[in-house]
Design a protein around this motif. Structure first.
Motif, PDB file in Angstrom:
ATOM      1  N   GLU A   1       0.842  -1.198   0.000  1.00 31.21           N
ATOM      2  CA  GLU A   1       0.000   0.000   0.000  1.00 31.21           C
ATOM      3  C   GLU A   1       0.879   1.250   0.000  1.00 31.21           C
ATOM      4  N   VAL A   2       0.588   2.143  -0.929  1.00 31.47           N
ATOM      5  CA  VAL A   2       1.333   3.405  -0.994  1.00 31.47           C
ATOM      6  C   VAL A   2       0.875   4.331   0.122  1.00 31.47           C
ATOM      7  N   GLN A   3       1.846   4.881   0.837  1.00 34.17           N
ATOM      8  CA  GLN A   3       1.521   5.835   1.896  1.00 34.17           C
ATOM      9  C   GLN A   3       2.535   6.959   1.943  1.00 34.17           C
ATOM     10  N   LEU A   4       2.017   8.156   2.187  1.00 29.53           N
ATOM     11  CA  LEU A   4       2.838   9.310   2.554  1.00 29.53           C
ATOM     12  C   LEU A   4       2.225   9.852   3.834  1.00 29.53           C
ATOM     13  N   VAL A   5       3.020   9.912   4.874  1.00 26.30           N
ATOM     14  CA  VAL A   5       2.500  10.338   6.169  1.00 26.30           C
ATOM     15  C   VAL A   5       3.293  11.538   6.659  1.00 26.30           C
ATOM     16  N   GLU A   6       2.591  12.677   6.747  1.00 25.91           N
ATOM     17  CA  GLU A   6       3.238  13.891   7.239  1.00 25.91           C
ATOM     18  C   GLU A   6       3.169  13.954   8.758  1.00 25.91           C
ATOM     19  N   SER A   7       4.130  14.627   9.338  1.00 27.25           N
ATOM     20  CA  SER A   7       4.135  14.884  10.769  1.00 27.25           C
ATOM     21  C   SER A   7       4.922  16.158  11.026  1.00 27.25           C
ATOM     22  N   GLY A   8       4.785  16.689  12.237  1.00 29.96           N
ATOM     23  CA  GLY A   8       5.576  17.844  12.630  1.00 29.96           C
ATOM     24  C   GLY A   8       4.831  19.167  12.647  1.00 29.96           C
ATOM     25  N   GLY A   9       3.584  19.155  12.217  1.00 31.98           N
ATOM     26  CA  GLY A   9       2.823  20.391  12.250  1.00 31.98           C
ATOM     27  C   GLY A   9       2.449  20.768  13.668  1.00 31.98           C
ATOM     28  N   GLY A  10       1.880  21.961  13.801  1.00 26.41           N
ATOM     29  CA  GLY A  10       1.461  22.406  15.120  1.00 26.41           C
ATOM     30  C   GLY A  10       1.270  23.901  15.172  1.00 26.41           C
ATOM     31  N   LEU A  11       1.180  24.408  16.384  1.00 28.49           N
ATOM     32  CA  LEU A  11       1.005  25.834  16.630  1.00 28.49           C
ATOM     33  C   LEU A  11       2.353  26.439  17.012  1.00 28.49           C
ATOM     34  N   VAL A  12       2.712  27.527  16.353  1.00 29.04           N
ATOM     35  CA  VAL A  12       3.988  28.175  16.622  1.00 29.04           C
ATOM     36  C   VAL A  12       3.786  29.679  16.572  1.00 29.04           C
ATOM     37  N   GLN A  13       4.571  30.403  17.333  1.00 23.54           N
ATOM     38  CA  GLN A  13       4.481  31.866  17.329  1.00 23.54           C
ATOM     39  C   GLN A  13       5.182  32.436  16.100  1.00 23.54           C
ATOM     40  N   PRO A  14       4.781  33.611  15.682  1.00 21.50           N
ATOM     41  CA  PRO A  14       5.495  34.262  14.569  1.00 21.50           C
ATOM     42  C   PRO A  14       6.987  34.372  14.873  1.00 21.50           C
ATOM     43  N   GLY A  15       7.776  34.083  13.854  1.00 21.43           N
ATOM     44  CA  GLY A  15       9.219  34.065  14.023  1.00 21.43           C
ATOM     45  C   GLY A  15       9.781  32.724  14.427  1.00 21.43           C
ATOM     46  N   GLY A  16       8.922  31.804  14.766  1.00 12.64           N
ATOM     47  CA  GLY A  16       9.354  30.480  15.196  1.00 12.64           C
ATOM     48  C   GLY A  16       9.651  29.549  14.041  1.00 12.64           C
ATOM     49  N   SER A  17       9.968  28.311  14.397  1.00 11.06           N
ATOM     50  CA  SER A  17      10.365  27.308  13.405  1.00 11.06           C
ATOM     51  C   SER A  17       9.609  26.001  13.629  1.00 11.06           C
ATOM     52  N   LEU A  18       9.432  25.278  12.545  1.00 11.90           N
ATOM     53  CA  LEU A  18       8.902  23.919  12.578  1.00 11.90           C
ATOM     54  C   LEU A  18       9.616  23.106  11.514  1.00 11.90           C
ATOM     55  N   ARG A  19       9.712  21.805  11.747  1.00  8.12           N
ATOM     56  CA  ARG A  19      10.208  20.912  10.707  1.00  8.12           C
ATOM     57  C   ARG A  19       9.156  19.851  10.437  1.00  8.12           C
ATOM     58  N   LEU A  20       8.694  19.843   9.204  1.00  9.00           N
ATOM     59  CA  LEU A  20       7.739  18.821   8.771  1.00  9.00           C
ATOM     60  C   LEU A  20       8.499  17.628   8.207  1.00  9.00           C
ATOM     61  N   SER A  21       7.945  16.452   8.452  1.00  7.10           N
ATOM     62  CA  SER A  21       8.495  15.224   7.878  1.00  7.10           C
ATOM     63  C   SER A  21       7.434  14.528   7.047  1.00  7.10           C
ATOM     64  N   CYS A  22       7.886  13.780   6.065  1.00  6.96           N
ATOM     65  CA  CYS A  22       6.983  13.025   5.194  1.00  6.96           C
ATOM     66  C   CYS A  22       7.584  11.638   5.011  1.00  6.96           C
ATOM     67  N   ALA A  23       6.980  10.653   5.636  1.00  6.24           N
ATOM     68  CA  ALA A  23       7.476   9.276   5.569  1.00  6.24           C
ATOM     69  C   ALA A  23       6.762   8.523   4.455  1.00  6.24           C
TER      70      ALA A  23
END
Length: 120
Positions: A1-23
Motif C-alpha cells: 500500500e502506498v503511503q505518505l504520512v506527514e508529521s511535525g505540524g502544530g502551533l507556533v508563534q510568529p518568528g518560530g520554526s517547525l520541521r515537517l516530515s513526510c514518511a
C-alpha cells in the motif's frame, strides 16, 4: 500500500520554526521527485517547495524563499520541510506529494496533510 504520512505540524508563534516530515512507503521513493504544497482556508493549494529525486535540485515559491528548506533522505524514505521565520500567512494545511513521470505515465501520491498554525 502506498503511503505518505506527514508529521511535525502544530502551533507556533510568529518568528518560530517547525520541521515537517513526510514518511513514504509502498513505492520506490528515491525515484520520485518530492513536493510540499499548502492550502490555507479559502485559498487554492499552492506549491511551496520541490526537490528532485536524488536531491540535487530544489525550487521554492517566492513567498518562502530564504525561510524554508526542503530536503530528503532516500535511505530513510523520508522528506523534510524546515520552516524558519514563520509568519501568520504561512498558516495552512501542508501536504507532501511524490511524483514521477515516465513512458508509462505520471504517478502522483499525496499525504493526508498536517496543520501548521502561526499565531501569537
Amino acid at each position: 500500500e502506498v503511503q505518505l504520512v506527514e508529521s511535525g505540524g502544530g502551533l507556533v508563534q510568529p518568528g518560530g520554526s517547525l520541521r515537517l516530515s513526510c514518511a513514504a512507503s509502498g513505492f520506490t521513493f528515491s525515484t520520485y521527485a518530492m513536493n510540499w504544497y499548502r492550502q490555507a482556508p479559502g485559498k487554492e493549494r499552492e506549491l511551496v517547495a520541490s526537490i528532485t529525486s536524488a536531491g540535487g535540485k530544489t525550487n521554492y515559491a517566492d513567498s518562502v524563499k530564504g525561510r524554508f528548506t526542503i530536503a530528503r533522505d532516500n535511505a530513510l524514505n523520508t522528506g523534510y520541510l524546515q520552516m524558519n521565520s514563520l509568519k501568520p500567512d504561512d498558516t495552512a494545511v501542508y501536504y507532501c506529494n511524490a511524483q514521477s513521470s515516465s513512458w508509462s505515465g505520471v504517478y502522483s501520491y499525496w499525504g493526508q496533510g498536517t496543520q501548521v498554525t502561526v499565531s501569537s
